[in-house]
Design an enzyme around this catalytic site. Sequence first.
Site, PDB file in Angstrom:
ATOM      1  N   ALA A 195       0.865  -1.179   0.000  1.00 53.74           N
ATOM      2  CA  ALA A 195       0.000   0.000   0.000  1.00 53.74           C
ATOM      3  C   ALA A 195       0.902   1.230   0.000  1.00 53.74           C
ATOM      4  O   ALA A 195       1.575   1.512   0.994  1.00 53.74           O
ATOM      5  CB  ALA A 195      -0.907  -0.005   1.222  1.00 53.74           C
ATOM      6  N   MET A 196       0.925   1.950  -1.123  1.00 56.76           N
ATOM      7  CA  MET A 196       1.866   3.059  -1.309  1.00 56.76           C
ATOM      8  C   MET A 196       1.106   4.388  -1.274  1.00 56.76           C
ATOM      9  O   MET A 196       0.367   4.724  -2.199  1.00 56.76           O
ATOM     10  CB  MET A 196       2.629   2.883  -2.613  1.00 56.76           C
ATOM     11  CG  MET A 196       3.383   1.553  -2.676  1.00 56.76           C
ATOM     12  SD  MET A 196       4.388   1.349  -4.167  1.00 56.76           S
ATOM     13  CE  MET A 196       5.705   2.547  -3.848  1.00 56.76           C
ATOM     14  N   SER A 197       1.304   5.125  -0.188  1.00 56.63           N
ATOM     15  CA  SER A 197       0.587   6.385   0.013  1.00 56.63           C
ATOM     16  C   SER A 197       1.168   7.520  -0.823  1.00 56.63           C
ATOM     17  O   SER A 197       0.517   8.533  -1.031  1.00 56.63           O
ATOM     18  CB  SER A 197       0.630   6.778   1.486  1.00 56.63           C
ATOM     19  OG  SER A 197       1.965   7.070   1.865  1.00 56.63           O
ATOM     20  N   CYS A 245      -7.097  13.887   6.544  1.00 60.79           N
ATOM     21  CA  CYS A 245      -6.913  14.064   5.101  1.00 60.79           C
ATOM     22  C   CYS A 245      -8.160  14.561   4.398  1.00 60.79           C
ATOM     23  O   CYS A 245      -8.070  15.208   3.355  1.00 60.79           O
ATOM     24  CB  CYS A 245      -6.450  12.746   4.475  1.00 60.79           C
ATOM     25  SG  CYS A 245      -7.684  11.435   4.458  1.00 60.79           S
ATOM     26  N   CYS A 264      -9.769   4.242   9.597  1.00 58.14           N
ATOM     27  CA  CYS A 264      -9.211   4.006   8.265  1.00 58.14           C
ATOM     28  C   CYS A 264      -8.372   2.732   8.259  1.00 58.14           C
ATOM     29  O   CYS A 264      -8.466   1.917   7.333  1.00 58.14           O
ATOM     30  CB  CYS A 264      -8.377   5.200   7.814  1.00 58.14           C
ATOM     31  SG  CYS A 264      -7.763   5.077   6.116  1.00 58.14           S
ATOM     32  N   GLY A 323       4.294   8.548   0.191  1.00 58.26           N
ATOM     33  CA  GLY A 323       5.276   9.069   1.135  1.00 58.26           C
ATOM     34  C   GLY A 323       6.523   8.211   1.189  1.00 58.26           C
ATOM     35  O   GLY A 323       6.604   7.145   0.577  1.00 58.26           O
ATOM     36  N   VAL A 324       7.500   8.663   1.965  1.00 57.19           N
ATOM     37  CA  VAL A 324       8.780   7.978   2.037  1.00 57.19           C
ATOM     38  C   VAL A 324       8.668   6.641   2.750  1.00 57.19           C
ATOM     39  O   VAL A 324       9.319   5.657   2.361  1.00 57.19           O
ATOM     40  CB  VAL A 324       9.834   8.882   2.724  1.00 57.19           C
ATOM     41  CG1 VAL A 324       9.433   9.237   4.143  1.00 57.19           C
ATOM     42  CG2 VAL A 324      11.211   8.223   2.692  1.00 57.19           C
ATOM     43  N   ASP A 325       7.841   6.547   3.785  1.00 65.80           N
ATOM     44  CA  ASP A 325       7.764   5.317   4.573  1.00 65.80           C
ATOM     45  C   ASP A 325       7.227   4.144   3.759  1.00 65.80           C
ATOM     46  O   ASP A 325       7.813   3.055   3.761  1.00 65.80           O
ATOM     47  CB  ASP A 325       6.888   5.535   5.805  1.00 65.80           C
ATOM     48  CG  ASP A 325       7.474   6.556   6.772  1.00 65.80           C
ATOM     49  OD1 ASP A 325       8.716   6.619   6.866  1.00 65.80           O
ATOM     50  OD2 ASP A 325       6.700   7.289   7.406  1.00 65.80           O
ATOM     51  N   LEU A 374      -4.235   3.963  -2.953  1.00 63.70           N
ATOM     52  CA  LEU A 374      -5.667   3.981  -2.682  1.00 63.70           C
ATOM     53  C   LEU A 374      -6.255   5.339  -3.031  1.00 63.70           C
ATOM     54  O   LEU A 374      -5.863   6.362  -2.450  1.00 63.70           O
ATOM     55  CB  LEU A 374      -5.936   3.668  -1.208  1.00 63.70           C
ATOM     56  CG  LEU A 374      -5.310   2.379  -0.672  1.00 63.70           C
ATOM     57  CD1 LEU A 374      -5.700   2.177   0.783  1.00 63.70           C
ATOM     58  CD2 LEU A 374      -5.694   1.181  -1.513  1.00 63.70           C
ATOM     59  N   GLY A 399       3.922   1.212   5.357  1.00 70.44           N
ATOM     60  CA  GLY A 399       5.033   1.923   5.972  1.00 70.44           C
ATOM     61  C   GLY A 399       4.780   2.308   7.409  1.00 70.44           C
ATOM     62  O   GLY A 399       5.450   3.201   7.939  1.00 70.44           O
TER      63      GLY A 399
END
Length: 358
Positions: free
Chosen positions: A6-8, A197, A101, A10-12, A32, A125
């Site tokens: 799951a890639m938001s 968000c 969430c 962000g770096v993490d 997502l 992350g």
Amino acid sequence: MKLIAAMSGGVDSAVAAARAVEAGHEVIGVHLALSSNPQKYRSGARGCCTIEDSHDARRAADVIGIPFYIWDMAEEFHDGVVENFLAEYADGRTPNPCLRCNEKIKFAAVLDRARGLGYDGVVTGHYAQMFEGELGRVMYRAVDPAKDQSYVLAVLNTDQLAGAHFPLGDTVKDQVRIEAKRRGLYVANKPDSHDICFVPSGDNAGWLRDRLGSETGPIVDEDGTKLGEHKGAYTYTIGQRRGLGLTVPAAGGEPRYVLRIEPKSNTVVVGSHQDLAISKIFGDRPIWCGPAPTSDTSYRGFAQVRAHGSPLACTYSHNVSEISVALDEPLFGLAAGQGLVIYDGDRVVGSATVARTE
């Protein structure tokens, strides 16, 4: 294993995906889409669900060398998180949407879809640690106390924990950024996301008034004496001191704090700081991150009631439907609707939603 990262954006999450690939797993990246109109949600680097974030996630996936897809979760997010947020405030509670969430979207809807596609689990992350032992697969606090996210992950049940993978739990944040630079990831210096968000302006009270109305009502003391008026009881929270706008000064000039919100009468009750002290917490909807403790038996542990709060020494027990916590020292101000997380040292025992306090 076959894993969904799951890639938001962000770096993490980018480094977590890269580590999963490096560990030999078959990985695809997924971003997502949480709104049918991303401009309705926070823009820039403050959120995790914007158009810019999806572009950053795609670039990171390209660098890592994994397939990348965008999954439309707008309907699930609106129904499970946004509507819940509104309903909780309308009922006089103060919810934590990040917990919902994680529970409803990232580790329910996403994990269900991943398993339906033949994948074994989801990589994120988040900063938490997973260990296998006598109790099965259980969750512990992250090595980096400043980034530990076990509090907002404590809503995961045993089945969800079985499919959850947190590669960053053993690393401090500064090292993650250094690693991202070494891997050539564009997001290495991207600021962390924060705030809610789906509130574009960051003005939670204004956002709630737009959707729930701004019906005025009385602000009273515990004797029922009217001290002022509010513009929507749900825009206040327990322990709030600023922005009350009271017309009747307190004796001796002592500040007043919000003690209770009574949605049926549209009333906000205020009092002294000492009136906020509580010694017992009762939480409903218990979720156990491993075997459930024996019911009606007392245990020693630690309770945490805020994402970045300090753990509080306590004695706790449960009767299947409710967790009760007796604190060693008083806690000042806690709103119904917040998350209650129980720890045994650094191990997450389980969580509940604060229903009431004494």
